[in-house]
Design a protein around this motif. Sequence first.
Motif, mmCIF file in Angstrom:
data_model
loop_
_atom_site.group_PDB
_atom_site.id
_atom_site.type_symbol
_atom_site.label_atom_id
_atom_site.label_comp_id
_atom_site.label_asym_id
_atom_site.label_seq_id
_atom_site.Cartn_x
_atom_site.Cartn_y
_atom_site.Cartn_z
ATOM 1 N N TYR A 82 -38.517 18.244 14.556
ATOM 2 C CA TYR A 82 -38.191 17.270 15.159
ATOM 3 C C TYR A 82 -39.457 16.967 16.457
ATOM 4 O O TYR A 82 -39.823 15.932 16.345
ATOM 5 C CB TYR A 82 -36.790 17.339 15.976
ATOM 6 N N THR A 83 -39.438 18.015 17.159
ATOM 7 C CA THR A 83 -40.654 17.858 18.432
ATOM 8 C C THR A 83 -41.805 17.621 17.705
ATOM 9 O O THR A 83 -42.396 16.714 18.392
ATOM 10 C CB THR A 83 -40.209 19.219 19.178
ATOM 11 N N SER A 84 -42.308 18.123 16.763
ATOM 12 C CA SER A 84 -43.585 17.810 16.085
ATOM 13 C C SER A 84 -43.788 16.614 15.652
ATOM 14 O O SER A 84 -44.659 15.774 16.159
ATOM 15 C CB SER A 84 -43.864 18.818 15.209
ATOM 16 N N ILE A 85 -42.793 16.073 15.015
ATOM 17 C CA ILE A 85 -42.946 14.741 14.412
ATOM 18 C C ILE A 85 -42.852 13.625 15.335
ATOM 19 O O ILE A 85 -43.653 12.684 15.337
ATOM 20 C CB ILE A 85 -42.413 14.529 13.096
ATOM 21 N N GLN A 86 -41.763 13.870 16.376
ATOM 22 C CA GLN A 86 -41.495 12.760 17.328
ATOM 23 C C GLN A 86 -42.691 12.931 18.255
ATOM 24 O O GLN A 86 -42.838 11.917 19.081
ATOM 25 C CB GLN A 86 -40.366 13.455 18.219
ATOM 26 N N PHE A 87 -43.731 13.829 18.311
ATOM 27 C CA PHE A 87 -44.856 13.720 19.008
ATOM 28 C C PHE A 87 -45.899 12.697 18.723
ATOM 29 O O PHE A 87 -46.464 12.062 19.655
ATOM 30 C CB PHE A 87 -45.837 15.256 19.093
ATOM 31 N N GLY A 120 -51.258 20.845 22.131
ATOM 32 C CA GLY A 120 -50.464 20.496 23.153
ATOM 33 C C GLY A 120 -49.089 20.281 22.453
ATOM 34 O O GLY A 120 -48.026 20.706 22.738
ATOM 35 N N GLY A 121 -48.988 19.472 21.383
ATOM 36 C CA GLY A 121 -47.815 19.034 20.678
ATOM 37 C C GLY A 121 -47.287 20.236 20.013
ATOM 38 O O GLY A 121 -46.078 20.495 20.132
ATOM 39 N N ALA A 159 -45.657 24.482 13.683
ATOM 40 C CA ALA A 159 -45.692 23.393 14.788
ATOM 41 C C ALA A 159 -47.383 22.644 14.715
ATOM 42 O O ALA A 159 -46.784 21.168 14.665
ATOM 43 C CB ALA A 159 -45.426 23.799 16.174
ATOM 44 N N PHE A 160 -48.288 23.318 14.477
ATOM 45 C CA PHE A 160 -49.849 22.731 14.663
ATOM 46 C C PHE A 160 -49.647 21.916 13.108
ATOM 47 O O PHE A 160 -50.081 20.624 13.474
ATOM 48 C CB PHE A 160 -50.785 23.809 14.699
#
Lengths: 270, 340, 269
Positions: A82-87, A120-121, A159-160
């Motif tokens: 979620y966090t990665s793609i919402q980045f 960062g993301g 995450a990268f």
Amino acid sequence: MNGVVMALRGLYGVWLREITRATRDRAQLIGGISRPLIWLLILGVGLNPYFRGEVYGEVRFVIPYTYLQFLFPAVIVLNIMYTSIQFAVSVIWDREFGFLREVLVSPMPRWLILLGKVLGGATVATLHGALVLVLARFADVTLSLDQVAVALALMFVLAFGLTSFGVILAARVRSFEGFGVFSNTVILPLYFTSSSIFPLDPALTRAQQAVTYPEWLVFLVQINPITYAVDALRGVLINFNQFTPGWGIGVIVGMAVLFFVVAIIDFARQ
Amino acid sequence: MLSGGMISPQPGAGPVSSAIAISVDALSARYGGNTVLDNVTLEIRRGSSFALLGPNGAGKTTLLNILSTLRRPDGGSARVAGADVVRQQTAARRSLGVVFQDSSLDDRLTAWENLEFHGLVYGMAPRHRRERSETVLALVELEDWRDEIVRSFSGGMRRRLEIARALLHEPQILFLDEPTAGLDAQTRVRIWRYLDELRRTRELTVLTTTHYIEEVEGADTICIIDRGRIIAEGSPEALKAEHGSRWLHLTPRDAAALEAIRAARPDAQLLGAHGLALPADDGASTDAFLTAFRDRLTEVRFQDPTLESVFLSLTGRQLRDRADDRRNADKAAGRRGGRR
Amino acid sequence: MSAVRNRWIRPAVNLLIVVLTLTALSYLPPDTSLADRQKSGVLKLCVPPSYPPLVTADAQQPGFDIELTAKLAERLGLRLNVNRLSSIGTDFNPRNWSLTRGQCDIIAGGVADTVQTRSFLETIPTPIETGWVALSNTGQLPAAGGSVVVLPGTSGLDRLQLSGWLRRQSLQVIPARSPQQFVDVLASGRAAAGITERFLTAGMALPPGSRTFWLPDAQFSRFRMALGLWKGDQTLKRALLSALQATEAAGELEALESRYHVETIGKAP
């Protein structure tokens, strides 16, 4: 030498901006904790009676772990996804509100700008994944420092790759609203077909597997790269692999390299 | 059509390469089938203040984008501080400070963090970064707002911060795209005074694009651009002298006097119900006219040529379409409002 | 410097709130298993009739698992109710023992902490080790082509792995259905050696002169014996685990081990 120092400063600057923005945003943090809470506390506990044993020798899912333990690594992956793609929203934001130009007229090469952003993301996404680790006690997952270190490393590489994937999506999606819908239609199917909430039992033969689950579902699970990411984290956190342990790490690293390269090509074209 | 030939290096100003900050050679650009820039050639001297004046859509921003390496030209070449904008992008970018037409600040960071980001991205050392940040914040009088989130800033404050940011890394060349719109007169004067000083002491070159006459009166050189072509170039005085006219505005005492004047001077034009305007470029005939009609006038006033009138006489159109302006302002406000 | 400090205060506060919230939430009980036991005041233990030295018929020395569980129950303030069920261990598939949640809270007396067991039960390992052992007069397994009698037992050791290994050693396998049959085959000389689970040998009347030894460590890992709990009974498991730790800290566990002579971990039985 001087050039390297300047490049590193630039990289740090871009990274720092992403971190500052993300950690200042309470809404994002709330998202980061509400998902593990829903999946572990509500779903995990809610479905627990259906997966616990009633008669010795008889359980629905023959895995040497409780359902919560089984779910735990997958929830980490979900949070990272979620966090990665919402980045990508941050990338669209930069583009739409003009900030991108400020970076593009700077002497930093574009690939370095992108690297800074993706790092960062990925850091933020890893942080959100690590938040789930706080719930380890609840899920009865005991962790050693080694395990946490290896898990964090894997989580960061994952995450990268996923953040790069988000950047690739952002290059193809024009609006925020469109992206919101789009990301959900990407993330949830990937999550559900990653053997995250049900196991493909390795103890069963392939023929039995296809009987337990229809062939098409087994196929979907097997071609989904997230399956292997979840598997790798399970290997580290609860010492349970459904697939050859090396695959997971290979898939995670492969995704990171592939998606980042494509993201660079996309970004240079803008 | 006038070319860049009007500007030549000052005698004894050293080799041409060092005296020229920006040179543009036969540059052209297209968007789809439309030609946005058509064979534009320019040279801008170091330390000068150069203004690109033209209506919206004249191609000013496209030219600026090419010069700041954001866009590749479709023909011709351009050099910024000696660096080719296509082949030596990094060197070109390093010498540039750019203030864009729309805000390019991160409005979730503080003023200080925006500056810090800029300093890091330009590879500035920590101490230097801090000192410069203090200096430029003081210049635009935002010291008290340094730790405030930019989202809470007014349009004018954002503008000031952007100018401060563009100057942070001490660029040789500063691009200002529609720069001082929304600034109060006091700040505008202060910023221009500071820029003028930098031009004197550090040979900063300032390239401004605007469609506001007020912005360019102080420029050394004005380049009037319309539909992607340069139509005039020179100092404000030279442009006015060449393309503007001086007019004599007068109010006759009565209707009879008005008729008499119109009979004597067929080139007189009616101004409103009772006024008249006479071309006054020829001093001798104006003097003769005033001597003859002195007693039959209640009011006499000379109107000097303006850049507005220069543009009018060159293109036959008003520089500013006011309705168009209002629409743009609405659009910008709507966009800001939609921001999360 | 103050700007740098200010910048991180808010994120740090946010993060702290989040971590504290999550930590607090992680103390929520995930189920009612402990609460239910406390309501009834009874902890039900299911064991086979005999599995020495973990379970015996001797009232003075009822067995390691029984005494240990009694201590744990005492610490939890529960009354231990021991169910000796003859169905336990009668079949290699535990499903046929028909143990249900209603009958047992804990299953013990021959549960090894293996992956097989954990597929069906949650385990609390005790300090006792088990694994495959062999018995023969020579202290060695016969050469290729020889015969061994095998009693796999029901504690959850990996029988597939054992049979694969025996096949690769080219040993003939004579399966035994009960300890009595195992002893009979050994005594009759039809098999040169016998292989079984460590604690099964304890209740056997072994032929004189036979020596017991572990199967090679490289192939066969040893396992801890365990108390088996139902999956999903996390709160009960946690309470029992901490009671076990307290028992160990009080030195009672060690005393128990020496009383039953099961402390010889790592040594051949």
